[in-house]
Design a protein around this motif. Structure first.
Motif, short mmCIF file in Angstrom:
data_model
loop_
_atom_site.label_atom_id
_atom_site.label_comp_id
_atom_site.label_asym_id
_atom_site.label_seq_id
_atom_site.Cartn_x
_atom_site.Cartn_y
_atom_site.Cartn_z
N PHE A 25 18.67 17.43 -3.43
CA PHE A 25 19.90 17.37 -4.47
C PHE A 25 21.17 17.10 -3.63
CE2 PHE A 25 21.31 19.50 -8.33
CZ PHE A 25 22.52 19.82 -7.98
N TYR A 27 24.94 17.78 -3.50
CA TYR A 27 25.85 18.80 -3.79
C TYR A 27 26.91 18.44 -4.81
CZ TYR A 27 29.42 22.41 -3.77
OH TYR A 27 30.45 23.26 -4.15
N GLY A 28 26.99 18.87 -5.99
CA GLY A 28 28.16 18.51 -6.97
C GLY A 28 27.57 17.66 -7.97
N GLN A 29 26.14 17.08 -7.86
CA GLN A 29 25.59 16.26 -8.68
C GLN A 29 24.74 16.90 -9.64
OE1 GLN A 29 24.71 12.40 -7.21
NE2 GLN A 29 26.56 12.26 -6.26
N LYS A 30 24.22 16.37 -10.44
CA LYS A 30 23.61 17.11 -11.55
C LYS A 30 22.10 17.39 -11.61
CE LYS A 30 27.38 17.53 -13.65
NZ LYS A 30 28.08 18.83 -13.23
N TYR A 60 21.01 19.38 -0.35
CA TYR A 60 19.92 20.79 -0.38
C TYR A 60 18.50 19.80 -0.54
CZ TYR A 60 23.51 23.93 -2.08
OH TYR A 60 24.74 24.72 -1.90
N ARG A 79 22.79 24.71 2.16
CA ARG A 79 23.47 23.54 1.90
C ARG A 79 23.61 22.90 3.42
NH1 ARG A 79 29.17 24.28 -0.64
NH2 ARG A 79 27.99 25.33 -2.04
N TYR A 81 25.21 19.70 5.70
CA TYR A 81 26.25 18.91 5.94
C TYR A 81 25.97 17.90 6.99
CZ TYR A 81 31.22 17.68 5.43
OH TYR A 81 32.66 16.95 5.30
N LEU A 84 28.65 17.86 9.81
CA LEU A 84 28.72 18.79 10.72
C LEU A 84 27.72 19.08 11.42
CD1 LEU A 84 30.83 21.52 8.65
CD2 LEU A 84 31.75 20.22 10.75
N ARG B 26 29.63 30.35 6.83
CA ARG B 26 29.39 29.49 6.08
C ARG B 26 28.07 29.32 5.23
NH1 ARG B 26 26.66 24.42 7.42
NH2 ARG B 26 26.87 22.71 6.05
N GLN B 30 27.98 29.88 1.07
CA GLN B 30 27.49 28.99 0.28
C GLN B 30 26.32 29.41 -0.34
OE1 GLN B 30 26.92 25.32 3.08
NE2 GLN B 30 29.19 25.04 2.90
N ASP B 33 26.91 30.58 -3.69
CA ASP B 33 27.41 29.68 -4.66
C ASP B 33 26.36 29.23 -5.87
OD1 ASP B 33 28.53 27.74 -6.27
OD2 ASP B 33 29.04 26.52 -4.76
N ILE B 36 25.58 24.86 -7.93
CA ILE B 36 25.75 23.73 -6.72
C ILE B 36 25.91 22.48 -7.44
CG2 ILE B 36 24.07 24.92 -5.16
CD1 ILE B 36 21.75 23.11 -6.04
N ASP B 37 25.70 22.32 -8.77
CA ASP B 37 25.99 21.01 -9.38
C ASP B 37 27.37 20.73 -9.82
OD1 ASP B 37 26.25 23.10 -11.32
OD2 ASP B 37 24.88 22.03 -12.69
N PHE B 38 28.16 21.43 -9.39
CA PHE B 38 29.75 21.42 -9.55
C PHE B 38 30.42 21.48 -8.00
CE2 PHE B 38 32.84 21.55 -12.54
CZ PHE B 38 34.00 22.20 -12.06
N ARG B 39 31.55 20.40 -7.99
CA ARG B 39 32.15 20.57 -6.75
C ARG B 39 33.76 20.50 -7.18
NH1 ARG B 39 31.18 16.14 -1.90
NH2 ARG B 39 33.00 15.88 -1.17
N VAL B 40 34.51 21.13 -6.63
CA VAL B 40 35.97 21.25 -6.77
C VAL B 40 36.63 20.25 -6.04
CG1 VAL B 40 37.96 22.78 -6.64
CG2 VAL B 40 35.54 23.65 -7.59
N ASN B 43 35.77 13.89 -3.40
CA ASN B 43 36.15 12.86 -2.58
C ASN B 43 37.40 11.78 -3.30
OD1 ASN B 43 33.95 13.19 -0.71
ND2 ASN B 43 33.01 11.63 -1.34
N LYS B 136 32.58 29.40 -4.80
CA LYS B 136 32.68 27.98 -4.50
C LYS B 136 33.60 27.31 -3.52
CE LYS B 136 30.74 25.46 -7.40
NZ LYS B 136 29.85 24.71 -6.32
N GLU B 140 33.39 25.46 0.14
CA GLU B 140 33.97 23.89 0.39
C GLU B 140 34.94 23.88 1.54
OE1 GLU B 140 34.96 22.10 -3.54
OE2 GLU B 140 32.71 22.34 -4.19
N ASP B 142 34.55 23.44 4.64
CA ASP B 142 34.38 22.41 5.52
C ASP B 142 34.58 21.22 5.11
OD1 ASP B 142 32.25 22.28 4.01
OD2 ASP B 142 30.75 22.78 5.33
N ILE B 143 34.88 20.97 3.70
CA ILE B 143 35.30 19.82 3.18
C ILE B 143 36.62 19.67 3.34
CG2 ILE B 143 35.50 18.32 0.91
CD1 ILE B 143 32.94 19.63 0.06
N ARG B 146 37.54 18.88 6.98
CA ARG B 146 37.08 17.44 7.22
C ARG B 146 38.10 16.52 6.82
NH1 ARG B 146 35.46 12.87 9.08
NH2 ARG B 146 34.11 11.44 7.88
#
Lengths: 199, 152
Positions: A25, A27-30, A60, A79, A81, A84, B26, B30, B33, B36-40, B43, B136, B140, B142-143, B146
């Motif tokens: 998966f 992260y952030g996708q559907k 994931y 998760r 990364y 990192l 971390r 995490q 959360d 996991i299908d949603f990111r604030v 990119n 959430k 994030e 670490d994003i 980065r």
């Protein structure tokens, strides 16, 4: 960035034929995505390097066991990364010497690629703050010391002539600890001091 | 120490210390959360892909979001996590003060790009219930680090 998912077989199924299926998966996708090469497999690992090659994303993975007419629940990773968490390999080392010094030239490791045809990316391009921990062993005196260097060359001076020295190097990126992978030890002998022959 | 180049605003901070402190909590953060299908922090809104002149303003807004609505709203009974969050908050406060100085000397201009990017991030943030959003966005971190590192 060779990212391989490993798992342990279920404890209570010795002697039973078990197969496994993996999904991953972003992260952030559907939705969870299949890895065809890791569907109904009997081995307990799955190479997800291609699927996780974009090290800016976070991932994931999950695996489930299937046996007879049963299947287990999914077991899911935290998760992941790559940027990192990836382990950074050792640099290549080139040594040259004279009577009292050794020059060390380091070449940063390359990003792992599944297809040799892909273009080569140096880890230096990914981690601009890549550093090296250089360990030096004087085989005669059994003395050892280390130096942390940022650029790719290092000259060890004031060494003993006609003495075998061994060098081992680790790459690292300042920040959270990552498992280190030291290089092979490379050894070279300093040359004889011509002036000492005249005495 | 790292030097962050945010247009004409240049600040020095210890990103590695912040990253190391966050790394200690971390996994547990995490793991809480559930979305996991949603990111604030996406990119598209990243700091490094923002015009240098707008980076200071965007970062100032992001740090404000963390200070006012993430660190403050994150609920846990785990003392270690609370201590780490407190330390992270202090580090962010220090950076925010430096950015405030830049703002005072008009080197922290809020252009259209920074305003629009922060508006989008905020709209993502507010799609979640406050506690879930805090979990959430803390996850994030670490994003964000980065992004900040990329302005070095």
């Amino acid at each position: 960035m060779k990212n391989v998912l490993h798992w342990n077989p279920p404890e209570n199924l010795q002697g039973v034929e078990v197969t496994y299926t993996v999904q991953y998966f972003i992260y952030g996708q559907k939705r969870w995505l299949n890895k065809p090469e890791c569907k109904n497999i009997s081995r307990t690992y799955c190479d997800l390097s291609d699927e996780t090659s974009d090290y800016e994303h976070q991932y994931y993975a999950k695996v489930k066991a299937i046996w007879e007419t049963n299947c287990s629940k999914w077991t899911e990773t935290g998760r992941f990364y790559p940027f990192l968490e990836t382990q950074i390999g050792p640099p290549e080392i080139a040594l040259t010497t004279d009577e009292k010094s050794i020059s060390i030239v380091l070449t940063a490791p390359d990003k792992w690629k599944s297809n040799p045809e892909d273009c080569t990316i140096s880890m230096r391009q990914i981690y601009s703050n890549l550093k090296y921990n250089v360990s030096i062993y004087n085989i005669k005196s059994k003395r050892m010391w280390s130096q942390c260097v940022t650029n790719h060359t290092l000259v060890l001076s004031w060494l003993e002539p006609k003495t075998l020295y061994c060098v081992q190097v680790e790459s690292f990126v300042p920040g959270p600890l990552r498992p280190a992978q030291p290089s092979q030890k490379q050894c070279i002998s300093t040359l004889e001091d011509p002036t000492s022959a005249l005495k | 120490l790292q030097t962050l180049h945010l247009g004409s605003c240049v600040i020095i901070t210890n990103l590695q210390k912040i990253q190391s402190e966050f790394s200690e909590i971390r996994d547990s953060v995490q793991a809480n959360d559930q979305n996991i299908d949603f990111r604030v922090l996406r990119n598209a809104g990243s700091l490094q892909d923002t015009e240098p002149s707008d980076r200071c303003c965007l970062l100032r807004h992001l740090l404000g979001l963390y200070l006012d609505r993430v660190f403050r709203n994150y609920q846990t009974s785990d003392h270690h996590t609370l201590r780490k969050i407190s330390s992270l908050a202090n580090s962010f406060l220090t950076i925010k003060k430096d950015l405030q100085l830049c703002h005072t000397y008009t080197t922290c201009h809020c252009g259209e790009e920074a305003t629009e990017k922060y508006r989008q991030i905020l709209s993502h943030f507010e799609q979640l219930e406050p506690q879930a959003a805090a979990v959430k966005v803390l996850g994030e971190l670490d994003i964000l680090l980065r992004w900040m590192k990329e302005t070095e």
